[in-house]
Write a protein that holds these residues in place. Sequence first.
Motif, PDB file in Angstrom:
ATOM      1  N   UNK A  46       1.466  -1.066   0.157  1.00  0.00           N
ATOM      2  CA  UNK A  46       0.005   0.338  -0.079  1.00  0.00           C
ATOM      3  C   UNK A  46       0.915   1.174  -0.473  1.00  0.00           C
ATOM      4  N   UNK A  47       0.611   2.162  -1.637  1.00  0.00           N
ATOM      5  CA  UNK A  47       1.274   3.231  -0.709  1.00  0.00           C
ATOM      6  C   UNK A  47       0.656   4.582  -0.303  1.00  0.00           C
ATOM      7  N   UNK A  48       0.550   5.050   0.263  1.00  0.00           N
ATOM      8  CA  UNK A  48      -0.678   5.872   0.021  1.00  0.00           C
ATOM      9  C   UNK A  48       0.436   7.556   0.818  1.00  0.00           C
ATOM     10  N   UNK A  49      -0.153   8.634   0.825  1.00  0.00           N
ATOM     11  CA  UNK A  49      -0.100   9.986   0.638  1.00  0.00           C
ATOM     12  C   UNK A  49       1.012  10.589   2.842  1.00  0.00           C
ATOM     13  N   UNK A  50       2.352  11.352   2.044  1.00  0.00           N
ATOM     14  CA  UNK A  50       2.898  11.399   4.104  1.00  0.00           C
ATOM     15  C   UNK A  50       1.711  11.486   4.304  1.00  0.00           C
ATOM     16  N   UNK A  51       1.194  12.790   3.963  1.00  0.00           N
ATOM     17  CA  UNK A  51       0.067  14.051   4.389  1.00  0.00           C
ATOM     18  C   UNK A  51      -0.795  13.152   5.119  1.00  0.00           C
TER      19      UNK A  51
END
Length: 405
Positions: free
Chosen positions: A1-6
């Motif tokens: 899974x790759x979600x935004x850092x924010x």
Amino acid sequence: MSVSKLAASIAESPTLKLNEEAAKLRERGEAVIHLGAGEPKNKAPISALLSATARLNTGDIKYTPTDGIGSLKKAIVRYTEENYDRIVHPDNVIVSQGAKQALFNLLYTLVNPQDEVIILAPYWVSYPEMVKMVYGVPVIVSPGDGSFIPSFEDIEEAVSSYTKAIIVNSPNNPSGAIYPETLISQLVEFCEKKGIYLIMDDIYHKLVFEGKKSPIAYKYTTKDVESSKVITINGISKLYGMTGFRIGWVVASKQIVSVMTNVQGQTSTCTSVLLQAAAEGALNGLQSAVESLRLTLENNRRVMVQELQSFNGVKLIPPDGTYYCLPDFRAYNGKSIELSNFLLKKALVVTVPGKEFGMEGHLRLSYATTVKDVKVGIERIKWALDPESPNEIYIGERKMVRDWL
Ligand code: PMP
């Protein structure tokens, strides 16, 4: 899974999580007492239900103008005049999905990346996360020990050339404190002079006790709503106990409302016409619903204060409004998350750790429940914390065994 850092940096809402945990425990048949709730037990006012039903029966449930239906905005204009002595135009009003979305839209509209927003501790859990979500920087100002209201000097000191807004919530979630008139008048004058927005989150403004009143920021400005820096957020969730209807609004200059409308138009289009009709019914109906909720809260609050004042080691500043109080439990444990978990496990009582509101060592307790739950809830907390208590008690069928924190 790759979600935004924010997105990954945004904390889960601790209060919503606790609601879910309490519901799960209840489903399992546990006699849990929920002193964490941010909603009362009342039914929605009949005028709200009739208005929504009439709308539903037309079968004509479609998009509405993004900023809200004209008749609801008119009711909000009237509400603003009656309660704030301010005459505003419907173009000064935007209706959103609860005060939560209203505040998010507002911050999205005002804040540039790196702009600072001053948040006064103790604060509602969502303020810092929302500021971060619009790439702003939350700047927390805490009061001196033993108080719930930061001084004007401390707030002034936190202001920098990046300060875009100051958020004030009075009466305050979680402490129940009403901000003093003098502080509000100083803040209004300061913000008007410095060009900083003063966001008044007034969501509990009529739920006040013992004849006290929460200050009205508009009273201290000579500017009209078009040029004033004062912005007001309000809604029906707390006022009428209509939390599930998800209607809140902002009163601001036409320019701000128009940009907020563009933002809302690109994200949620509009709030449901059915729920807007319900809000209109509530605002235009008999206001005895608000007074009856206020009286229930005032009575529950009296019981909660009595119970806590007879609790050795717990320090309490009695709340002036809202659904909550924020007693100091540091004599038992300075780590509020640990204490709250302990109380849930050992006494089956839901509390909200003060740490989540920027007030470590305290627990937020809600009296927006029954008198019985307030009494039994505090009795159980006493049992769990007092070294003189018997080692075992029964809660329903369940034997609870006390151990040390
Ligand atoms: N502001 C404060 C201080 C609140 O406590 C809450 C709800 N807990 C809100 C705003 C959001 O209210 P709504 O249900 O209208 O989104």
